[in-house]
Design an enzyme around this catalytic site. Structure first.
Site, PDB file in Angstrom:
ATOM      1  N   CYS A 133      22.206  42.021  41.738  1.00 21.62           N
ATOM      2  CA  CYS A 133      23.249  42.895  42.300  1.00 21.62           C
ATOM      3  C   CYS A 133      22.678  44.177  42.901  1.00 21.62           C
ATOM      4  CB  CYS A 133      24.275  43.244  41.238  1.00 21.62           C
ATOM      5  SG  CYS A 133      25.037  41.812  40.514  1.00 21.62           S
ATOM      6  N   HIS A 273      28.415  49.641  42.541  1.00 27.73           N
ATOM      7  CA  HIS A 273      28.439  48.176  42.496  1.00 27.73           C
ATOM      8  C   HIS A 273      29.790  47.732  41.937  1.00 27.73           C
ATOM      9  CE1 HIS A 273      27.590  44.077  41.861  1.00 27.73           C
ATOM     10  NE2 HIS A 273      27.345  44.157  40.560  1.00 27.73           N
ATOM     11  N   ASN A 303      33.021  40.442  41.804  1.00 26.23           N
ATOM     12  CA  ASN A 303      31.619  40.851  41.899  1.00 26.23           C
ATOM     13  C   ASN A 303      30.893  39.914  42.877  1.00 26.23           C
ATOM     14  OD1 ASN A 303      28.905  41.370  41.494  1.00 26.23           O
ATOM     15  ND2 ASN A 303      29.005  41.309  39.260  1.00 26.23           N
TER      16      ASN A 303
HETATM   17  N1  ACO Z   1      40.341  35.117  29.655  1.00 25.27           N
HETATM   18  C1  ACO Z   1      40.786  35.254  28.412  1.00 25.27           C
HETATM   19  N2  ACO Z   1      39.990  35.515  27.388  1.00 25.27           N
HETATM   20  C2  ACO Z   1      38.686  35.660  27.626  1.00 25.27           C
HETATM   21  C3  ACO Z   1      38.137  35.535  28.914  1.00 25.27           C
HETATM   22  C4  ACO Z   1      39.017  35.244  29.950  1.00 25.27           C
HETATM   23  N3  ACO Z   1      38.600  35.101  31.212  1.00 25.27           N
HETATM   24  N4  ACO Z   1      36.797  35.741  28.842  1.00 25.27           N
HETATM   25  C5  ACO Z   1      36.505  35.986  27.559  1.00 25.27           C
HETATM   26  N5  ACO Z   1      37.641  35.935  26.833  1.00 25.27           N
HETATM   27  C6  ACO Z   1      37.792  36.116  25.409  1.00 25.27           C
HETATM   28  C7  ACO Z   1      36.512  35.920  24.654  1.00 25.27           C
HETATM   29  O1  ACO Z   1      36.313  34.538  24.405  1.00 25.27           O
HETATM   30  C8  ACO Z   1      36.768  36.698  23.399  1.00 25.27           C
HETATM   31  O2  ACO Z   1      37.526  35.906  22.543  1.00 25.27           O
HETATM   32  P1  ACO Z   1      37.231  35.870  20.954  1.00 25.27           P
HETATM   33  O3  ACO Z   1      37.409  37.297  20.507  1.00 25.27           O
HETATM   34  O4  ACO Z   1      38.261  34.946  20.434  1.00 25.27           O
HETATM   35  O5  ACO Z   1      35.828  35.403  20.845  1.00 25.27           O
HETATM   36  C9  ACO Z   1      37.648  37.848  23.860  1.00 25.27           C
HETATM   37  O6  ACO Z   1      38.167  37.473  25.146  1.00 25.27           O
HETATM   38  C10 ACO Z   1      36.946  39.172  24.009  1.00 25.27           C
HETATM   39  O7  ACO Z   1      35.771  38.961  24.714  1.00 25.27           O
HETATM   40  P2  ACO Z   1      34.810  40.149  24.957  1.00 25.27           P
HETATM   41  O8  ACO Z   1      33.518  39.604  25.461  1.00 25.27           O
HETATM   42  O9  ACO Z   1      34.799  41.057  23.770  1.00 25.27           O
HETATM   43  O10 ACO Z   1      35.554  40.917  26.138  1.00 25.27           O
HETATM   44  P3  ACO Z   1      35.091  42.254  26.794  1.00 25.27           P
HETATM   45  O11 ACO Z   1      36.143  43.278  26.592  1.00 25.27           O
HETATM   46  O12 ACO Z   1      33.678  42.622  26.463  1.00 25.27           O
HETATM   47  O13 ACO Z   1      35.102  41.871  28.345  1.00 25.27           O
HETATM   48  C11 ACO Z   1      33.654  41.207  30.135  1.00 25.27           C
HETATM   49  C12 ACO Z   1      34.285  40.802  28.808  1.00 25.27           C
HETATM   50  C13 ACO Z   1      34.757  41.443  31.136  1.00 25.27           C
HETATM   51  C14 ACO Z   1      32.764  40.078  30.611  1.00 25.27           C
HETATM   52  C15 ACO Z   1      32.835  42.513  29.943  1.00 25.27           C
HETATM   53  O14 ACO Z   1      31.966  42.367  28.848  1.00 25.27           O
HETATM   54  C16 ACO Z   1      32.054  42.867  31.171  1.00 25.27           C
HETATM   55  O15 ACO Z   1      32.603  43.181  32.188  1.00 25.27           O
HETATM   56  N6  ACO Z   1      30.716  42.879  31.093  1.00 25.27           N
HETATM   57  C17 ACO Z   1      29.876  43.183  32.252  1.00 25.27           C
HETATM   58  C18 ACO Z   1      29.826  41.976  33.121  1.00 25.27           C
HETATM   59  C19 ACO Z   1      29.211  42.261  34.455  1.00 25.27           C
HETATM   60  O16 ACO Z   1      29.543  43.195  35.115  1.00 25.27           O
HETATM   61  N7  ACO Z   1      28.309  41.384  34.856  1.00 25.27           N
HETATM   62  C20 ACO Z   1      27.733  41.433  36.117  1.00 25.27           C
HETATM   63  C21 ACO Z   1      26.591  42.367  36.149  1.00 25.27           C
HETATM   64  S1  ACO Z   1      25.758  42.393  37.650  1.00 25.27           S
HETATM   65  C22 ACO Z   1      24.906  40.969  38.026  1.00 25.27           C
HETATM   66  O17 ACO Z   1      23.739  41.039  38.232  1.00 25.27           O
HETATM   67  C23 ACO Z   1      25.550  39.632  38.101  1.00 25.27           C
END
Ligand code: ACO
Length: 346
Positions: A133, A273, A303
């Site tokens: 990214c 980003h 993203n």
């Molecule tokens: N819909 C519903 N529930 C979901 C989904 C979804 N799409 N995805 C995950 N969940 C569930 C999980 O399974 C989990 O359930 P559980 O508690 O029963 O296990 C629950 O939601 C909470 O999951 P968390 O991982 O705690 O959710 P969080 O608030 O951390 O959000 C997210 C997850 C959005 C992925 C966040 O961690 C994030 O944005 N991280 C950064 C990701 C990012 O930006 N990546 C790209 C970087 S750049 C690159 O180089 C690609």
């Protein structure tokens, strides 16, 4: 972009290091987003998720997906053609093409060579870079170095991705986050013009496991087993990525501002980003960026990795959020880990 340049209000930090008289301007930007829109409601028919969950956790409402026969080089070429048109120059004038991508058309030849053929940039040298990214800012910095060293006059930098090809559409943890698209910028030395004041880059290979696609390289070439084990899909530790992203983007932005001896209040438009609204808000909060300064379009595209800030920069210009003489801060984070920031005097 052809209006005469207003008087410089800000010193070029490169000048301190002996680069007087060789500025690098962005003379044109362009972007391309595929037509197909996939909404959160569409995804809720494919995996156990909801519009409410995706919006509250990420800020994303929809994303664009490329057609089956539309490849990263097609997206990049379309963005490049718009950037050329906006710059008012011909493809034949381009000396160098740099494509930042983690989803090349194929391992080789480079996507940059395929873009070269598609836009007819006959005299250009072309190569790809891979900084996930962060790729577009890494590309800007590389392009700028070639211009400042007088090796080339005109450099085309593209961030282009067809991330839909490396997403596991059965994994709700990742499939809701990403989209396809491309953005491009044309760099040129213009004696009277404003330009890139600084670009900084950083990496930490100790955290390579946080975001990766394990399959398809020399470590794990494609086999029946690797496909069954889903090693050709993007993998991510969401929580750790989130924490590292906020910290790295803050540090990179502070470094870029420090180098230019600027305060955040002097920046007209901050383009982070576009990964997650909560990451953007946390970084903006730490930097003291106001809502008026912040440019966000991730609700429409998700993203798009290396294309993200390139698309956003083009849209900010089109929407007249950035005008001649304004200061712009780009700040990025990605797999590697990698991060970076750039200050542009538009
Ligand atoms: N819909 C519903 N529930 C979901 C989904 C979804 N799409 N995805 C995950 N969940 C569930 C999980 O399974 C989990 O359930 P559980 O508690 O029963 O296990 C629950 O939601 C909470 O999951 P968390 O991982 O705690 O959710 P969080 O608030 O951390 O959000 C997210 C997850 C959005 C992925 C966040 O961690 C994030 O944005 N991280 C950064 C990701 C990012 O930006 N990546 C790209 C970087 S750049 C690159 O180089 C690609």
């Amino acid at each position: 972009m052809s209006a005469p340049a207003p008087a410089r209000k800000f010193k070029n930090p490169r000048a301190k290091h002996g680069f007087q008289g060789r500025t690098c301007s962005i003379i044109g930007v362009g972007s391309y987003l595929p037509e197909r829109i996939v909404t959160n409601a569409d995804l809720a028919l494919m995996v156990d998720t909801s519009d409410e969950w995706i919006i509250s956790r990420t800020g994303i409402k929809e994303r664009r997906l490329a057609a089956k026969d539309q490849y990263t080089s097609d997206l990049g070429a379309a963005a490049a053609k718009r950037a050329l048109e906006n710059a008012g120059i011909l493809a034949e004038e381009i000396d160098l093409i740099i494509v930042a991508t983690i989803t090349p058309d194929m391992p080789f030849p480079s996507t940059a060579c395929l873009v070269q053929q598609k836009i007819g940039a006959r005299k250009a040298a072309a190569f790809d870079i891979e900084a996930a990214c962060s790729g577009f800012i890494f590309g800007l910095e590389i392009g700028q170095q070639f211009i400042m060293s007088r090796t080339y006059n005109t450099v085309l930098v593209i961030g282009a991705e067809k991330l839909s090809t490396i997403i596991d559409w059965k994994d709700r943890n990742t499939c809701v986050l990403f989209g396809d698209g491309a953005g491009a910028a044309i760099l040129q030395h213009r004696p009277d013009a404003h330009g890139l004041l600084t670009a900084c880059m950083g990496s930490d290979g100790n955290k390579a496991d946080l975001l990766s696609m394990p399959g398809g390289g020399s470590k794990c070439p494609a086999t029946m087993e690797s496909v069954h084990a889903k090693l050709h899909y993007l993998r991510m530790d969401g929580k750790e990525t989130f924490k590292n992203a906020v910290n790295a983007m803050y540090v990179a932005a502070e470094e870029a501002l420090r180098r230019c001896e600027l305060e955040i209040g002097q920046i007209k438009c901050v383009i982070p980003h576009q990964a997650n609204r909560r990451i953007i808000d946390a970084v903006a909060d730490r930097l003291g960026v106001t809502e008026q300064q912040l440019f966000v379009n991730l609700h429409r595209y998700g993203n798009t990795s290396a294309a993200s800030v390139a698309i956003a920069l083009d849209e900010a210009v089109q929407e007249k959020r950035i005008e001649r003489g304004d200061l712009v801060l780009l700040v990025v984070f990605g797999a590697g880990l990698t991060w970076g920031a750039a200050v542009i005097e538009w």
